[in-house]
Design an enzyme around this catalytic site. Structure first.
Site, PDB file in Angstrom:
ATOM      1  N   LYS A 145      47.559  46.190 106.037  1.00 10.36           N
ATOM      2  CA  LYS A 145      47.586  45.449 107.310  1.00 10.36           C
ATOM      3  C   LYS A 145      46.367  44.534 107.403  1.00 10.36           C
ATOM      4  O   LYS A 145      45.497  44.562 106.541  1.00 10.36           O
ATOM      5  CB  LYS A 145      47.605  46.435 108.467  1.00 10.36           C
ATOM      6  CG  LYS A 145      48.938  47.165 108.595  1.00 10.36           C
ATOM      7  CD  LYS A 145      49.060  47.756 109.968  1.00 10.36           C
ATOM      8  CE  LYS A 145      50.314  48.573 110.104  1.00 10.36           C
ATOM      9  NZ  LYS A 145      50.286  49.399 111.296  1.00 10.36           N
ATOM     10  N   HIS A 148      41.223  43.092 111.010  1.00 15.10           N
ATOM     11  CA  HIS A 148      40.975  42.181 112.128  1.00 15.10           C
ATOM     12  C   HIS A 148      39.512  42.221 112.569  1.00 15.10           C
ATOM     13  O   HIS A 148      38.716  43.012 112.067  1.00 15.10           O
ATOM     14  CB  HIS A 148      41.940  42.445 113.286  1.00 15.10           C
ATOM     15  CG  HIS A 148      41.977  43.863 113.756  1.00 15.10           C
ATOM     16  ND1 HIS A 148      40.920  44.450 114.412  1.00 15.10           N
ATOM     17  CD2 HIS A 148      42.942  44.808 113.653  1.00 15.10           C
ATOM     18  CE1 HIS A 148      41.245  45.684 114.713  1.00 15.10           C
ATOM     19  NE2 HIS A 148      42.450  45.943 114.255  1.00 15.10           N
ATOM     20  N   HIS A 151      37.853  45.449 113.225  1.00 11.28           N
ATOM     21  CA  HIS A 151      37.357  46.194 112.058  1.00 11.28           C
ATOM     22  C   HIS A 151      36.007  45.635 111.608  1.00 11.28           C
ATOM     23  O   HIS A 151      35.125  46.376 111.191  1.00 11.28           O
ATOM     24  CB  HIS A 151      38.357  46.123 110.902  1.00 11.28           C
ATOM     25  CG  HIS A 151      39.649  46.842 111.192  1.00 11.28           C
ATOM     26  ND1 HIS A 151      40.859  46.214 111.142  1.00 11.28           N
ATOM     27  CD2 HIS A 151      39.898  48.119 111.539  1.00 11.28           C
ATOM     28  CE1 HIS A 151      41.817  47.076 111.449  1.00 11.28           C
ATOM     29  NE2 HIS A 151      41.260  48.243 111.694  1.00 11.28           N
TER      30      HIS A 151
HETATM   31  N1  ARG Z   1      42.585  52.791 111.398  1.00 12.49           N
HETATM   32  C1  ARG Z   1      42.416  52.740 112.821  1.00 12.49           C
HETATM   33  C2  ARG Z   1      42.780  51.371 113.346  1.00 12.49           C
HETATM   34  O1  ARG Z   1      42.714  50.406 112.633  1.00 12.49           O
HETATM   35  C3  ARG Z   1      41.018  53.062 113.259  1.00 12.49           C
HETATM   36  C4  ARG Z   1      40.588  54.472 112.999  1.00 12.49           C
HETATM   37  C5  ARG Z   1      39.549  54.937 113.940  1.00 12.49           C
HETATM   38  N2  ARG Z   1      39.122  56.260 113.674  1.00 12.49           N
HETATM   39  C6  ARG Z   1      39.730  57.387 113.997  1.00 12.49           C
HETATM   40  N3  ARG Z   1      39.180  58.523 113.632  1.00 12.49           N
HETATM   41  N4  ARG Z   1      40.844  57.392 114.673  1.00 12.49           N
HETATM   42  O2  ARG Z   1      43.086  51.226 114.520  1.00 12.49           O
END
Ligand code: ARG
Length: 547
Positions: A145, A148, A151
């Site tokens: 994905k 963004h 991130h």
């Molecule tokens: N991969 C998730 C996203 O892009 C963020 C993860 C954040 N961390 C967690 N422990 N949930 O939205």
């Protein structure tokens, strides 16, 4: 009197002793009541201030403000100037001290020389803070994905927190928790079988997987595709060897590329974890929730946990799908428990944008309901949304797009600026300076604020930007290289008496307090404002005239 320098000279401690005698309070209790006075452009300020409110008892009211002023005046009268303190005055609720100018210059410079890069972090302000082990989870993109802007913010904010903690002597584990599991991997698997290319997967995995995912998503409504995707994901969950091995390639190649790109940002991780690690462990979590009587089934067959205060289901979280499989939240429960078992951390920090605040609130609440009192030591550091970051190629899809854009824009600016000197590696320099600009722009405000991104504003070479900060740093560094810093051991402090020099010295006195503030609320803006002010100070001190 001076407290902000890491270890004040005994004569100064004597002054703290006098204050403690007059106030009948132990000197240790006064450490946090004394702070360096922020430097102001317009007026001459004292060096330190003692806040009466911090030792006064009672509640706050208007009448108290007057009372504090009165107490400050009374206390000031009882204190005497001496060889260390040359002037005692009062401000609103404070007693202000101005130190003997030569002693100020000598003490600050000696401390800077003695502590070097540890200046500030060795301050006694931190002496009561216990050394801790912190798990910091940040960046956490989703495979196939978009990477963004959220991130990107998570990456730089998490890295800031980790670096700050390490600098202050804490132990840190940096975790990247990848979005590497879920139904979308069923679709990606089918997509790869249809449009994938093994060579491209190896050479540019992030881009290739994204393209495959976009293509297959267009067919996601088609019944055959849907069924194939479901089958692929089921096989994945059943650990079918071939399916798992393809998924593992997606993951491994992606991580390799991430590592390479994070390196450009100066970021690394101790662990690449991910949701995939916790599909089985989340079944154990569901069992545990059931055993503790916390899991309730809805008529649709989903599993929920009541997180409302009154236990009236006015607020609940879904932790299980009707087919018994886990959700994002369930995997986070399993991950938190696993990290505690593995790392025995004192504090755990998650860095994401504020749209996930609810998720983390529920996560911490359920952990608490499960009886894990360490849930109170979990923290979600959230940040606001950034709008308008676009590259010349269009929307930002990969982290690399942003880095390349910063570099090329900066290179162009450097080429058009007349003042740019011949540099050894302009591309590398452009990248470093440009990244600092990006980070400083992001860190100037409160993390929770949203802001409109602007390349032009971030990359300006004048004003409060990372570019100017880097240039000033480079100038100072070359000054040091030219002259060496050994001469500073026998510096003639009498030469440092002009107001601009005093301002820089006073500003240096505050560094530990600024670090302390950032370490408490985890907001980088205190340090950034401090550095921008230091830059202004050193420029007005005309250091640049010497290059
Ligand atoms: N991969 C998730 C996203 O892009 C963020 C993860 C954040 N961390 C967690 N422990 N949930 O939205």
């Amino acid at each position: 009197m001076t407290r902000a320098a890491s270890s004040p000279a005994p004569s100064e401690l004597g002054k703290l002793g006098e204050l403690s005698k007059v106030l009948e309070l132990p000197p240790e209790n006064l450490i946090k009541s004394i702070s360096a006075v922020p430097v102001s452009k317009k007026r001459h300020v004292a060096d330190f201030q003692f806040s009466i409110a911090s030792v006064a008892e009672g509640s706050s009211s208007d009448c108290l403000a007057q009372d504090l002023n009165l107490q400050a005046q009374k206390l000031a009268k009882r204190l005497k100037c001496d060889a260390v303190v040359r002037e005692i005055s009062t401000g609103p609720g404070t007693v202000n001290f101005t130190i003997n100018r030569e002693l100020l210059a000598k003490t600050v410079l000696q401390q800077v020389l003695k502590d070097g890069s540890e200046y500030g972090v060795k301050s006694e302000l931190f002496s009561t803070v216990p050394r801790q082990k912190a798990v910091i989870e940040f960046s956490s993109p989703n495979i196939a994905k978009k990477f963004h802007i959220g991130h990107l913010r998570s990456t730089i904010v998490g890295n800031f927190i980790a670096n700050l903690k390490v600098a202050l002597g804490h132990e840190v584990v940096r975790i990247n928790y990848l979005g590497d599991w879920g139904m979308q991997f069923g679709l990606l698997g089918v997509g790869f079988q249809r449009f994938g290319d093994k060579e491209k997967l190896q050479s540019s995995p992030l881009q290739h997987l994204f393209e495959v995912y976009v293509k297959i998503n267009k067919e996601a409504e088609d019944e055959t595709t849907k069924k194939l995707a479901k089958d692929f994901f089921r096989k994945l969950e059943e650990h079918d060897e071939q399916t798992l091995s393809l998924w593992k390639q997606f993951r491994d190649f992606s991580i390799e590329e991430y590592i390479r790109i994070y390196k450009r940002l100066g970021v690394h991780f101790d662990e690449y974890s991910g949701e995939s690690f916790y599909q089985e462990k989340s079944q154990e979590v569901l069992k545990l929730l059931e055993d503790k009587g916390l899991l309730q089934k809805t008529i649709e067959g989903t599993g929920i946990v009541d997180v409302s205060e009154k236990k009236d289901l006015s607020s609940f979280s879904t932790v299980m799908r009707s087919d018994g499989t886990s959700l994002y939240l369930t995997r986070d429960l399993a991950a938190a428990i696993d990290r505690m078992n593995k790392h025995s951390w004192d504090t755990m920090i998650y860095v994401t944008d504020k749209s996930q605040s609810n998720h983390f609130q529920h996560l911490f609440q359920i952990l608490k309901l499960m009886g894990y009192d360490w849930a109170e030591r979990c923290q979600h550091v959230s940040f606001g949304l950034v709008q308008g970051m676009k590259t010349r190629r269009g929307e930002v899809i990969f982290l690399e797009d942003v880095l390349n854009e910063v570099r090329s824009r900066m290179l162009q600016n450097m080429a058009s600026a007349k003042t740019t000197k011949e540099i050894e590696d302009p591309v590398e320099t452009a990248e470093k300076v440009g990244l600092a600009a990006l980070i400083i722009q992001d860190f100037r405000g409160l993390l929770s604020s949203d802001y409109q991104f602007s390349w032009d504003r971030a990359l300006q070479s004048r004003g409060d930007t990372g570019v100017f900060l880097q240039y000033t740093h480079a100038r100072l560094h070359s000054l040091e290289q030219m002259h060496g810093n050994e001469q500073l051991t026998d510096v003639n402090v009498a030469c440092l008496q002009e107001p601009d020099a005093i301002s820089v010295l006073q500003h240096l006195l505050r560094y530990d307090e600024v670090l302390y503030r950032s370490s408490q609320d985890l907001q980088p803006k205190h340090i950034v404002s401090y550095l921008l002010m230091l830059r202004r100070g050193s420029v007005s001190f005309k250091l640049h005239a010497q290059f």
